[in-house]
Design a protein around this motif. Structure first.
Motif, PDB file in Angstrom:
ATOM      1  N   GLU A   1       0.894  -1.361   0.006  1.00 47.63           N
ATOM      2  CA  GLU A   1      -0.121  -0.056  -0.058  1.00 47.63           C
ATOM      3  C   GLU A   1       0.829   1.179  -0.157  1.00 47.63           C
ATOM      4  OE1 GLU A   1      -3.984   1.755   2.034  1.00 47.63           O
ATOM      5  OE2 GLU A   1      -2.698   0.749   3.311  1.00 47.63           O
ATOM      6  N   PHE A   2       0.658   2.123  -0.953  1.00 50.99           N
ATOM      7  CA  PHE A   2       1.228   3.428  -1.065  1.00 50.99           C
ATOM      8  C   PHE A   2       0.180   4.469  -0.469  1.00 50.99           C
ATOM      9  CE2 PHE A   2       2.747   7.343  -3.327  1.00 50.99           C
ATOM     10  CZ  PHE A   2       4.056   7.069  -3.017  1.00 50.99           C
ATOM     11  N   VAL A   3       0.693   5.051   0.546  1.00 50.26           N
ATOM     12  CA  VAL A   3      -0.328   6.199   1.429  1.00 50.26           C
ATOM     13  C   VAL A   3       0.411   7.532   0.901  1.00 50.26           C
ATOM     14  CG1 VAL A   3      -1.087   6.817   3.418  1.00 50.26           C
ATOM     15  CG2 VAL A   3      -0.760   4.381   3.131  1.00 50.26           C
ATOM     16  N   ILE A   4      -0.437   8.452   0.596  1.00 48.52           N
ATOM     17  CA  ILE A   4      -0.098   9.843   0.292  1.00 48.52           C
ATOM     18  C   ILE A   4      -0.788  10.786   1.284  1.00 48.52           C
ATOM     19  CG2 ILE A   4      -0.249  11.296  -1.539  1.00 48.52           C
ATOM     20  CD1 ILE A   4      -0.834   8.947  -3.237  1.00 48.52           C
ATOM     21  N   PRO A   5      -0.297  11.585   1.894  1.00 50.08           N
ATOM     22  CA  PRO A   5       1.238  11.829   1.782  1.00 50.08           C
ATOM     23  C   PRO A   5       1.881  10.752   2.536  1.00 50.08           C
ATOM     24  CG  PRO A   5       0.204  13.380   3.435  1.00 50.08           C
ATOM     25  CD  PRO A   5      -1.078  12.636   2.770  1.00 50.08           C
ATOM     26  N   THR A   6       3.254  10.533   2.076  1.00 53.52           N
ATOM     27  CA  THR A   6       4.146   9.484   2.780  1.00 53.52           C
ATOM     28  C   THR A   6       4.827  10.176   3.973  1.00 53.52           C
ATOM     29  OG1 THR A   6       6.104  10.306   1.493  1.00 53.52           O
ATOM     30  CG2 THR A   6       4.694   8.527   0.366  1.00 53.52           C
ATOM     31  N   PRO A   7       5.182   9.137   4.905  1.00 56.66           N
ATOM     32  CA  PRO A   7       5.814   9.724   6.128  1.00 56.66           C
ATOM     33  C   PRO A   7       6.744  10.710   5.806  1.00 56.66           C
ATOM     34  CG  PRO A   7       5.598   7.544   6.314  1.00 56.66           C
ATOM     35  CD  PRO A   7       5.191   7.753   4.697  1.00 56.66           C
ATOM     36  N   ALA A   8       7.683  10.730   4.709  1.00 53.16           N
ATOM     37  CA  ALA A   8       8.711  11.454   4.541  1.00 53.16           C
ATOM     38  C   ALA A   8       8.368  13.053   3.983  1.00 53.16           C
ATOM     39  CB  ALA A   8       9.696  11.009   3.307  1.00 53.16           C
ATOM     40  N   THR A   9       7.034  12.865   3.204  1.00 50.10           N
ATOM     41  CA  THR A   9       6.604  14.163   2.754  1.00 50.10           C
ATOM     42  C   THR A   9       5.746  14.923   3.960  1.00 50.10           C
ATOM     43  OG1 THR A   9       4.614  13.294   1.866  1.00 50.10           O
ATOM     44  CG2 THR A   9       6.456  13.458   0.284  1.00 50.10           C
ATOM     45  N   ARG A  10       5.092  13.993   4.679  1.00 54.48           N
ATOM     46  CA  ARG A  10       4.599  14.687   6.245  1.00 54.48           C
ATOM     47  C   ARG A  10       5.687  15.474   6.855  1.00 54.48           C
ATOM     48  NH1 ARG A  10      -0.768  13.185   7.231  1.00 54.48           N
ATOM     49  NH2 ARG A  10      -1.405  11.298   6.264  1.00 54.48           N
ATOM     50  N   GLN A  11       6.759  14.799   7.126  1.00 55.28           N
ATOM     51  CA  GLN A  11       8.038  15.512   7.810  1.00 55.28           C
ATOM     52  C   GLN A  11       8.250  16.723   7.361  1.00 55.28           C
ATOM     53  OE1 GLN A  11      11.235  12.702   8.194  1.00 55.28           O
ATOM     54  NE2 GLN A  11       9.980  11.178   9.593  1.00 55.28           N
ATOM     55  N   ARG A  12       8.244  16.941   5.796  1.00 55.68           N
ATOM     56  CA  ARG A  12       8.484  18.195   5.202  1.00 55.68           C
ATOM     57  C   ARG A  12       7.237  19.263   5.280  1.00 55.68           C
ATOM     58  NH1 ARG A  12      12.893  18.051   1.950  1.00 55.68           N
ATOM     59  NH2 ARG A  12      14.385  16.237   1.896  1.00 55.68           N
ATOM     60  N   GLY A  13       6.169  18.765   5.893  1.00 49.68           N
ATOM     61  CA  GLY A  13       4.936  19.744   5.816  1.00 49.68           C
ATOM     62  C   GLY A  13       3.987  19.587   4.865  1.00 49.68           C
ATOM     63  N   PHE A  14       4.035  18.695   4.249  1.00 46.55           N
ATOM     64  CA  PHE A  14       3.123  18.610   2.791  1.00 46.55           C
ATOM     65  C   PHE A  14       1.706  17.833   3.533  1.00 46.55           C
ATOM     66  CE2 PHE A  14       6.694  19.119   0.519  1.00 46.55           C
ATOM     67  CZ  PHE A  14       6.380  19.741  -0.698  1.00 46.55           C
ATOM     68  N   GLU A  15       0.760  18.429   3.400  1.00 43.14           N
ATOM     69  CA  GLU A  15      -0.667  17.793   3.849  1.00 43.14           C
ATOM     70  C   GLU A  15      -1.470  18.219   2.637  1.00 43.14           C
ATOM     71  OE1 GLU A  15      -0.857  20.185   7.432  1.00 43.14           O
ATOM     72  OE2 GLU A  15      -0.795  18.338   8.433  1.00 43.14           O
TER      73      GLU A  15
END
Length: 213
Positions: free
Chosen positions: A126-140
């Protein structure tokens, strides 16, 4: 949620926010229109050509809207995608007024990351968007107007691809079947870069209707 104020584009329906760390600001922008001859290393565009037509889901792509398909303005949501085959995922939204936009990946996200495989989906994972890496960068993902019935479309490209220069819609698309048919026909007329050549591509689709209150 911080006191940051998102900049909402008038044609947005679902705003992809880049929360700038420590700045107290948020940024949102639509996919820029660009010439199909733009050369980007990590996010190649596609060139329209005549090709065979057809609507398929040979990769068994499955899209889920989380936590539900009924959402409120201002709510944060995410997306889960699985597929039977390896491929590169693009998410396209058709809003309640029939406007179509790519929400993943975005130029902002690609610029902030090593984006070569940022949208790579592996078989059975399963590919979840936003990914953990992009969440850490503040993407929501934050839901924004217009309210009403909308549609989210998952497009899986067999070849590496990250940005689509989406066409202007000739009219408002009516319902899931028509939106899928339109996108399937349009993508079947595209070729993608492969070194110095332009080649045909295999595409798979899934779509989920959702409602914004």
């Amino acid at each position: 949620m911080s006191s940051s104020q998102p900049i909402l584009h008038e044609r947005s329906w679902l705003v992809f926010l880049l929360l700038l760390a420590g700045s107290g600001a948020a940024f949102a922008a639509p996919l820029p229109s660009a010439s199909p001859y733009v050369n980007t290393a990590n996010a190649p565009w596609v060139w329209p050509v005549q090709a065979a037509r057809g609507q398929t889901n040979t990769a068994n792509v499955s899209l889920e809207i989380l936590p539900s398909q009924t959402v409120d303005v201002g709510a944060k949501i995410s997306f889960g995608v699985t597929a039977r085959k390896r491929g590169y995922l693009i998410l396209v939204d058709v809003d309640a007024e029939g406007r179509m936009s790519q929400i993943f990946p975005t130029p902002e996200l690609l610029a902030q990351t090593d984006g070569r495989d940022i949208n790579l989906v592996r078989p059975g994972v399963e590919f979840v968007i936003p990914t953990p890496a992009t969440r850490q960068r503040g993407f929501e993902y934050v839901v924004a107007p217009p309210t009403g019935a909308a549609l989210m479309v998952a497009i899986l490209s067999e070849r590496r691809l990250q940005l689509l220069d989406l066409p202007d819609l000739p009219r408002k698309l009516q319902g899931q079947a028509e939106a899928l048919s339109y996108l399937s026909t349009w993508t079947s007329e595209l070729r993608v870069p492969d070194g110095e050549k332009l080649v045909t591509n295999n595409w798979s689709f899934d779509a989920k209707p959702y409602s914004i209150k």
